[in-house]
Design a protein around this motif. Structure first.
Motif, PDB file in Angstrom:
ATOM      1  N   GLN A  49       0.656  -1.488   0.492  1.00 51.40           N
ATOM      2  CA  GLN A  49       0.471  -0.045   0.213  1.00 51.40           C
ATOM      3  C   GLN A  49       1.018   0.588  -0.303  1.00 51.40           C
ATOM      4  OE1 GLN A  49      -3.616  -0.252   2.472  1.00 51.40           O
ATOM      5  NE2 GLN A  49      -1.881  -1.979   3.867  1.00 51.40           N
ATOM      6  N   LEU A  50       0.148   2.001  -0.894  1.00 51.24           N
ATOM      7  CA  LEU A  50       0.980   3.349  -0.966  1.00 51.24           C
ATOM      8  C   LEU A  50       0.351   4.599  -0.547  1.00 51.24           C
ATOM      9  CD1 LEU A  50       3.421   5.591  -1.550  1.00 51.24           C
ATOM     10  CD2 LEU A  50       2.356   5.604  -3.461  1.00 51.24           C
TER      11      LEU A  50
ATOM     12  N   LEU B 216      -2.127  -2.191  -4.059  1.00 50.81           N
ATOM     13  CA  LEU B 216      -1.703  -3.296  -5.182  1.00 50.81           C
ATOM     14  C   LEU B 216      -1.400  -4.801  -4.634  1.00 50.81           C
ATOM     15  CD1 LEU B 216       0.847  -0.935  -4.560  1.00 50.81           C
ATOM     16  CD2 LEU B 216       0.436  -2.131  -7.343  1.00 50.81           C
ATOM     17  N   SER B 217      -1.385  -5.551  -5.648  1.00 49.90           N
ATOM     18  CA  SER B 217      -2.549  -7.115  -4.615  1.00 49.90           C
ATOM     19  C   SER B 217      -1.659  -8.100  -4.655  1.00 49.90           C
ATOM     20  CB  SER B 217      -3.124  -7.911  -5.730  1.00 49.90           C
ATOM     21  OG  SER B 217      -3.138  -8.669  -5.746  1.00 49.90           O
TER      22      SER B 217
ATOM     23  N   LEU C  79       0.396  11.726 -11.171  1.00 50.68           N
ATOM     24  CA  LEU C  79      -0.490  11.096 -11.663  1.00 50.68           C
ATOM     25  C   LEU C  79      -1.756  10.730  -9.756  1.00 50.68           C
ATOM     26  CD1 LEU C  79       2.117   8.254 -12.872  1.00 50.68           C
ATOM     27  CD2 LEU C  79       0.177   9.106 -13.503  1.00 50.68           C
ATOM     28  N   LEU C  80      -0.996  10.669  -9.691  1.00 49.14           N
ATOM     29  CA  LEU C  80      -1.713  11.092  -8.041  1.00 49.14           C
ATOM     30  C   LEU C  80      -2.812  12.113  -7.598  1.00 49.14           C
ATOM     31  CD1 LEU C  80       0.636   9.503  -4.446  1.00 49.14           C
ATOM     32  CD2 LEU C  80      -1.669   8.288  -6.378  1.00 49.14           C
ATOM     33  N   ASP C  81      -2.794  13.370  -8.024  1.00 48.11           N
ATOM     34  CA  ASP C  81      -3.259  14.041  -8.681  1.00 48.11           C
ATOM     35  C   ASP C  81      -4.446  14.505  -9.446  1.00 48.11           C
ATOM     36  OD1 ASP C  81      -1.831  16.005  -6.528  1.00 48.11           O
ATOM     37  OD2 ASP C  81      -0.119  17.101  -8.171  1.00 48.11           O
TER      38      ASP C  81
ATOM     39  N   LEU D 283      -3.645   4.833 -15.868  1.00 51.52           N
ATOM     40  CA  LEU D 283      -2.748   5.853 -14.726  1.00 51.52           C
ATOM     41  C   LEU D 283      -2.016   4.661 -13.808  1.00 51.52           C
ATOM     42  CD1 LEU D 283      -5.062   8.670 -14.462  1.00 51.52           C
ATOM     43  CD2 LEU D 283      -3.408   8.956 -15.941  1.00 51.52           C
ATOM     44  N   LEU D 284      -2.799   3.858 -13.189  1.00 49.51           N
ATOM     45  CA  LEU D 284      -2.326   3.013 -12.298  1.00 49.51           C
ATOM     46  C   LEU D 284      -1.244   1.781 -12.067  1.00 49.51           C
ATOM     47  CD1 LEU D 284      -5.738   2.076 -10.695  1.00 49.51           C
ATOM     48  CD2 LEU D 284      -4.028   3.440  -9.585  1.00 49.51           C
ATOM     49  N   GLN D 285      -0.994   1.407 -13.683  1.00 47.90           N
ATOM     50  CA  GLN D 285      -0.606   0.940 -14.181  1.00 47.90           C
ATOM     51  C   GLN D 285       1.164   1.664 -14.080  1.00 47.90           C
ATOM     52  OE1 GLN D 285      -0.096  -1.879 -15.367  1.00 47.90           O
ATOM     53  NE2 GLN D 285      -1.879  -2.431 -14.548  1.00 47.90           N
ATOM     54  N   VAL D 286       1.040   3.130 -14.575  1.00 50.22           N
ATOM     55  CA  VAL D 286       2.227   3.979 -14.274  1.00 50.22           C
ATOM     56  C   VAL D 286       2.895   4.318 -13.202  1.00 50.22           C
ATOM     57  CG1 VAL D 286       3.728   5.734 -14.794  1.00 50.22           C
ATOM     58  CG2 VAL D 286       1.479   5.290 -16.930  1.00 50.22           C
ATOM     59  N   VAL D 287       1.438   4.140 -11.967  1.00 50.61           N
ATOM     60  CA  VAL D 287       2.343   4.434 -10.801  1.00 50.61           C
ATOM     61  C   VAL D 287       2.603   3.207 -10.309  1.00 50.61           C
ATOM     62  CG1 VAL D 287       0.795   4.517  -8.337  1.00 50.61           C
ATOM     63  CG2 VAL D 287      -0.313   6.031 -10.114  1.00 50.61           C
ATOM     64  N   ARG D 288       1.940   2.090 -11.019  1.00 49.06           N
ATOM     65  CA  ARG D 288       2.913   0.889 -10.261  1.00 49.06           C
ATOM     66  C   ARG D 288       4.550   0.416 -10.526  1.00 49.06           C
ATOM     67  NH1 ARG D 288       0.656  -4.831 -13.702  1.00 49.06           N
ATOM     68  NH2 ARG D 288       2.726  -6.194 -12.895  1.00 49.06           N
ATOM     69  N   ARG D 289       5.227   0.842 -12.081  1.00 48.85           N
ATOM     70  CA  ARG D 289       6.119   0.950 -11.787  1.00 48.85           C
ATOM     71  C   ARG D 289       7.010   2.054 -11.183  1.00 48.85           C
ATOM     72  NH1 ARG D 289       6.680  -3.880 -14.039  1.00 48.85           N
ATOM     73  NH2 ARG D 289       5.074  -4.085 -15.356  1.00 48.85           N
ATOM     74  N   GLU D 290       6.603   3.430 -11.717  1.00 49.56           N
ATOM     75  CA  GLU D 290       7.048   4.493 -10.625  1.00 49.56           C
ATOM     76  C   GLU D 290       7.411   3.960  -8.349  1.00 49.56           C
ATOM     77  OE1 GLU D 290       7.884   7.965 -10.552  1.00 49.56           O
ATOM     78  OE2 GLU D 290       8.133   6.718 -12.608  1.00 49.56           O
ATOM     79  N   ILE D 291       6.439   2.849  -8.211  1.00 44.14           N
ATOM     80  CA  ILE D 291       6.411   2.363  -7.069  1.00 44.14           C
ATOM     81  C   ILE D 291       7.526   1.530  -6.518  1.00 44.14           C
ATOM     82  CG2 ILE D 291       5.503   0.992  -5.408  1.00 44.14           C
ATOM     83  CD1 ILE D 291       2.876   1.855  -5.805  1.00 44.14           C
ATOM     84  N   ILE D 292       7.801   1.189  -7.544  1.00 42.41           N
ATOM     85  CA  ILE D 292       9.120  -0.163  -7.631  1.00 42.41           C
ATOM     86  C   ILE D 292      10.318   0.569  -7.673  1.00 42.41           C
ATOM     87  CG2 ILE D 292      10.586  -1.458  -9.213  1.00 42.41           C
ATOM     88  CD1 ILE D 292       8.164  -2.958 -11.037  1.00 42.41           C
ATOM     89  N   GLU D 293      10.436   1.845  -7.665  1.00 46.20           N
ATOM     90  CA  GLU D 293      12.151   2.393  -7.497  1.00 46.20           C
ATOM     91  C   GLU D 293      11.981   3.381  -5.838  1.00 46.20           C
ATOM     92  OE1 GLU D 293      14.184   2.541  -9.538  1.00 46.20           O
ATOM     93  OE2 GLU D 293      12.075   1.198 -10.990  1.00 46.20           O
ATOM     94  N   LEU D 294      10.294   2.898  -5.151  1.00 47.16           N
ATOM     95  CA  LEU D 294      10.902   3.988  -3.840  1.00 47.16           C
ATOM     96  C   LEU D 294      11.622   3.290  -3.216  1.00 47.16           C
ATOM     97  CD1 LEU D 294       6.859   4.459  -3.739  1.00 47.16           C
ATOM     98  CD2 LEU D 294       8.130   6.113  -4.022  1.00 47.16           C
TER      99      LEU D 294
END
Length: 202
Positions: free
Chosen positions: A27-28, A76-77, A100-102, A116-127
């Motif tokens: 979860q983010l 994310l499941s 994206l969140l905005d 949009l969520l697919q891009v967020v998913r890729r961004e989360i990997i880098e957190l």
């Protein structure tokens, strides 16, 4: 959850306290307004408007969400095979993630949301989540009833949270009133009603 990735924007009018349990999803969270306290182990971490934090699956935690707060949440499941961050903590979102969140806050078209969520998913990997104890975090973690280290609404929230904790553990209202509110039943009921929406500390 029905989808591999889900987005929610949730408003909390009242004080909301979750039970301590393990997360079922990655979860983010982003705090859009208000304040959130995250308890991990014996420590609490404070997140204010604009802050974001990450909770991996199987993370033992509890949240205290102050009244009039709004949170954005990306779930994310466990079915996803991505290498998401394994540790909980505060994260610094990239300009793209923030945008994206905005956009998700105001987007109603399901197909666009999914894209949009697919891009967020890729961004989360880098957190890279990190936990740091600020002076406010330390004060909350060490807070005890009848101390004046914290003032204002937050002090009242902690007091009502402690009263609710004692109530759920079986302590009678009269004893809680004597211990935490110097026997002032009216104050206890007023605070419980205004913060929790009832007078029974439920």
């Amino acid at each position: 959850m029905n989808h591999a990735i889900d987005f929610q924007s949730i408003s909390y009018d009242l004080l909301t306290i979750t039970s301590r349990k393990k997360t079922l999803h990655n979860q983010l969270f982003r705090v859009e307004s208000g304040k959130v306290l995250l308890k991990l182990g014996k420590n609490e971490y404070v997140f204010n408007a604009g802050d974001a934090f990450w909770l991996p699956i199987e993370c033992l935690m509890s949240l205290t969400i102050l009244p009039n707060s709004q949170l954005s949440l990306v779930k994310l499941s466990v079915r996803l095979a991505d290498q998401f961050p394994k540790k909980a903590g505060k994260v610094h979102l990239s300009p793209l993630s923030k945008a994206l969140l905005d956009k998700l806050l105001h987007e109603s078209d399901l197909a666009t949301v999914n894209d949009l969520l697919q891009v967020v998913r890729r961004e989360i990997i880098e957190l890279q989540p990190k936990l740091a104890q600020t002076p406010e975090c330390l004060a909350i973690s060490k807070w005890q009833p009848k101390t004046d280290s914290i003032s204002g609404e937050l002090a009242l929230v902690l007091l009502v949270r402690e009263a609710r904790k004692q109530r759920l553990s079986g302590t009678k209202l009269g004893v809680i009133c004597d211990n935490l509110f110097a026997g002032n039943k009216e104050q206890l009921q007023l605070l419980s009603q205004s913060l929790l929406g009832n007078t029974e500390l439920d």
